[in-house]
Design a protein around this motif. Structure first.
Motif, mmCIF file in Angstrom:
data_model
loop_
_atom_site.group_PDB
_atom_site.id
_atom_site.type_symbol
_atom_site.label_atom_id
_atom_site.label_comp_id
_atom_site.label_asym_id
_atom_site.label_seq_id
_atom_site.Cartn_x
_atom_site.Cartn_y
_atom_site.Cartn_z
ATOM 1 N N PRO A 27 19.297 -32.394 2.935
ATOM 2 C CA PRO A 27 19.684 -32.690 4.302
ATOM 3 C C PRO A 27 19.390 -34.117 4.749
ATOM 4 C CG PRO A 27 17.761 -31.279 4.282
ATOM 5 C CD PRO A 27 18.259 -31.380 2.873
ATOM 6 N N VAL A 28 18.304 -34.709 4.302
ATOM 7 C CA VAL A 28 17.987 -36.043 4.800
ATOM 8 C C VAL A 28 18.938 -37.105 4.277
ATOM 9 C CG1 VAL A 28 15.564 -35.554 5.254
ATOM 10 C CG2 VAL A 28 16.230 -36.405 3.026
ATOM 11 N N SER A 29 19.696 -36.788 3.221
ATOM 12 C CA SER A 29 20.660 -37.746 2.696
ATOM 13 C C SER A 29 22.091 -37.395 3.080
ATOM 14 C CB SER A 29 20.542 -37.826 1.172
ATOM 15 O OG SER A 29 20.893 -36.577 0.600
ATOM 16 N N ALA A 30 22.296 -36.318 3.820
ATOM 17 C CA ALA A 30 23.647 -35.891 4.188
ATOM 18 C C ALA A 30 24.242 -36.813 5.246
ATOM 19 C CB ALA A 30 23.629 -34.455 4.696
ATOM 20 N N ASP A 31 25.567 -36.890 5.248
ATOM 21 C CA ASP A 31 26.294 -37.679 6.240
ATOM 22 C C ASP A 31 26.717 -36.834 7.428
ATOM 23 O OD1 ASP A 31 26.408 -40.086 4.586
ATOM 24 O OD2 ASP A 31 27.771 -38.913 3.337
ATOM 25 N N VAL A 32 26.892 -35.519 7.200
ATOM 26 C CA VAL A 32 27.372 -34.608 8.236
ATOM 27 C C VAL A 32 26.412 -33.434 8.343
ATOM 28 C CG1 VAL A 32 29.250 -33.076 8.960
ATOM 29 C CG2 VAL A 32 29.778 -35.222 7.793
ATOM 30 N N LEU A 33 26.023 -33.117 9.567
ATOM 31 C CA LEU A 33 25.220 -31.940 9.859
ATOM 32 C C LEU A 33 26.120 -30.934 10.571
ATOM 33 C CD1 LEU A 33 22.530 -30.368 10.167
ATOM 34 C CD2 LEU A 33 22.171 -31.667 12.287
ATOM 35 N N VAL A 34 26.297 -29.758 9.971
ATOM 36 C CA VAL A 34 27.069 -28.684 10.602
ATOM 37 C C VAL A 34 26.062 -27.711 11.207
ATOM 38 C CG1 VAL A 34 28.705 -26.792 10.258
ATOM 39 C CG2 VAL A 34 28.948 -28.907 8.939
ATOM 40 N N VAL A 35 26.109 -27.558 12.524
ATOM 41 C CA VAL A 35 25.243 -26.598 13.204
ATOM 42 C C VAL A 35 26.091 -25.373 13.490
ATOM 43 C CG1 VAL A 35 23.751 -26.152 15.186
ATOM 44 C CG2 VAL A 35 23.904 -28.465 14.239
ATOM 45 N N SER A 36 25.731 -24.255 12.869
ATOM 46 C CA SER A 36 26.521 -23.031 13.013
ATOM 47 C C SER A 36 25.625 -21.910 13.510
ATOM 48 C CB SER A 36 27.175 -22.660 11.679
ATOM 49 O OG SER A 36 26.222 -22.578 10.647
ATOM 50 N N GLY A 37 25.948 -21.388 14.673
ATOM 51 C CA GLY A 37 25.187 -20.277 15.219
ATOM 52 C C GLY A 37 24.451 -20.629 16.494
ATOM 53 N N THR A 38 23.757 -19.641 17.022
ATOM 54 C CA THR A 38 23.059 -19.759 18.295
ATOM 55 C C THR A 38 21.825 -20.650 18.170
ATOM 56 O OG1 THR A 38 23.710 -17.486 18.734
ATOM 57 C CG2 THR A 38 22.056 -18.433 20.185
ATOM 58 N N VAL A 39 21.746 -21.634 19.033
ATOM 59 C CA VAL A 39 20.559 -22.476 19.096
ATOM 60 C C VAL A 39 19.686 -21.914 20.212
ATOM 61 C CG1 VAL A 39 19.653 -24.806 19.447
ATOM 62 C CG2 VAL A 39 21.892 -24.497 18.366
ATOM 63 N N THR A 40 18.570 -21.325 19.836
ATOM 64 C CA THR A 40 17.652 -20.790 20.850
ATOM 65 C C THR A 40 16.692 -21.896 21.286
ATOM 66 O OG1 THR A 40 16.032 -20.072 19.214
ATOM 67 C CG2 THR A 40 17.759 -18.481 19.841
ATOM 68 N N ASP A 41 16.081 -21.699 22.440
ATOM 69 C CA ASP A 41 15.117 -22.678 22.937
ATOM 70 C C ASP A 41 13.949 -22.826 21.966
ATOM 71 O OD1 ASP A 41 16.763 -23.004 25.110
ATOM 72 O OD2 ASP A 41 15.565 -21.742 26.440
ATOM 73 N N LYS A 42 13.590 -21.749 21.278
ATOM 74 C CA LYS A 42 12.485 -21.802 20.317
ATOM 75 C C LYS A 42 12.872 -22.616 19.074
ATOM 76 C CE LYS A 42 8.877 -19.121 18.311
ATOM 77 N NZ LYS A 42 7.811 -18.421 18.926
ATOM 78 N N LEU A 43 14.154 -22.573 18.674
ATOM 79 C CA LEU A 43 14.617 -23.337 17.516
ATOM 80 C C LEU A 43 14.946 -24.792 17.857
ATOM 81 C CD1 LEU A 43 16.979 -20.809 15.720
ATOM 82 C CD2 LEU A 43 14.829 -21.723 14.865
ATOM 83 N N ALA A 44 15.113 -25.103 19.130
ATOM 84 C CA ALA A 44 15.527 -26.445 19.545
ATOM 85 C C ALA A 44 14.629 -27.546 18.978
ATOM 86 C CB ALA A 44 15.610 -26.530 21.067
ATOM 87 N N PRO A 45 13.296 -27.424 19.027
ATOM 88 C CA PRO A 45 12.470 -28.491 18.442
ATOM 89 C C PRO A 45 12.711 -28.677 16.943
ATOM 90 C CG PRO A 45 11.136 -27.093 19.871
ATOM 91 C CD PRO A 45 12.473 -26.428 19.718
ATOM 92 N N SER A 46 12.994 -27.604 16.231
ATOM 93 C CA SER A 46 13.282 -27.706 14.794
ATOM 94 C C SER A 46 14.596 -28.430 14.554
ATOM 95 C CB SER A 46 13.324 -26.324 14.155
ATOM 96 O OG SER A 46 12.065 -25.709 14.255
ATOM 97 N N VAL A 47 15.599 -28.172 15.398
ATOM 98 C CA VAL A 47 16.881 -28.866 15.279
ATOM 99 C C VAL A 47 16.672 -30.361 15.514
ATOM 100 C CG1 VAL A 47 19.188 -29.130 16.289
ATOM 101 C CG2 VAL A 47 18.243 -26.843 15.921
ATOM 102 N N LEU A 48 15.905 -30.705 16.550
ATOM 103 C CA LEU A 48 15.616 -32.112 16.841
ATOM 104 C C LEU A 48 14.862 -32.772 15.691
ATOM 105 C CD1 LEU A 48 14.619 -31.886 20.596
ATOM 106 C CD2 LEU A 48 16.528 -33.178 19.638
ATOM 107 N N GLU A 49 13.902 -32.061 15.131
ATOM 108 C CA GLU A 49 13.115 -32.601 14.025
ATOM 109 C C GLU A 49 13.987 -32.830 12.788
ATOM 110 O OE1 GLU A 49 9.317 -31.288 11.263
ATOM 111 O OE2 GLU A 49 9.520 -30.424 13.269
ATOM 112 N N LEU A 50 14.852 -31.880 12.490
ATOM 113 C CA LEU A 50 15.758 -32.036 11.350
ATOM 114 C C LEU A 50 16.667 -33.236 11.559
ATOM 115 C CD1 LEU A 50 16.982 -30.954 8.668
ATOM 116 C CD2 LEU A 50 18.587 -29.693 10.091
ATOM 117 N N TYR A 51 17.253 -33.347 12.748
ATOM 118 C CA TYR A 51 18.157 -34.454 13.061
ATOM 119 C C TYR A 51 17.429 -35.797 12.941
ATOM 120 C CZ TYR A 51 21.521 -37.336 15.598
ATOM 121 O OH TYR A 51 22.411 -38.320 15.950
ATOM 122 N N ALA A 52 16.219 -35.862 13.441
ATOM 123 C CA ALA A 52 15.437 -37.098 13.382
ATOM 124 C C ALA A 52 15.037 -37.448 11.953
ATOM 125 C CB ALA A 52 14.196 -36.974 14.256
ATOM 126 N N GLY A 53 14.995 -36.458 11.072
ATOM 127 C CA GLY A 53 14.586 -36.684 9.691
ATOM 128 C C GLY A 53 15.655 -37.256 8.787
#
Length: 144
Positions: A55-81
């Protein structure tokens, strides 16, 4: 995910010197459709898709499915990584706007509330062909 539990990743070879690595962040039922698209290897291969790196070398991030408030920090962390900010595809109604769960106290009202989105793919769930169509739309935007 593959049988080994590894996420499905693709690199799209779109001509000399232009390839795109795709990483799927599958959070709910739309992730199954992304996997179904991955099982249609012949169609993806026709458009130059081959397995790719992490994931850290990917050019495109596909987000598929429900983003819950509890998962939101993990999504931000992945994106920042990511090595450099990836293009983002929001795949399905839940990722786009919260879908049928939009009024739940624990659902983020779309991944665009957290990270910038380049392409939205509608549907609940979108068909596997919609992933390829979304990637082709993203390609147009990348080439501008």
């Amino acid at each position: 995910m593959t049988a080994t539990g590894e996420p499905i990743r693709y690199s799209l070879e779109w001509g000399p010197g232009f390839s795109v690595s795709v990483f799927n962040l599958g959070l709910a039922c739309c992730a199954v459709e992304v996997v179904a698209a991955g099982m249609r290897r012949s169609e993806l291969l026709d458009h130059g898709a081959v397995p790719a790196g992490g994931p850290v070398s990917a050019d495109v991030l596909v987000v598929s499915g429900t983003v819950t408030d509890k998962l939101a920090p993990s999504v931000l962390e992945l994106y920042a990584g990511f090595a450099s900010p990836p293009y983002v595809m929001s795949f399905g109604a839940c990722s786009n706007s919260g879908g049928p769960y939009w009024d739940s106290y624990c659902v983020t009202k779309g991944v665009d509330q957290l990270i910038p989105v380049d392409v939205y793919v509608p549907g609940c769930p979108p068909r596997p062909e919609a992933l390829l169509q979304g990637l082709l739309e993203l390609r147009k935007r990348m080439l501008r």
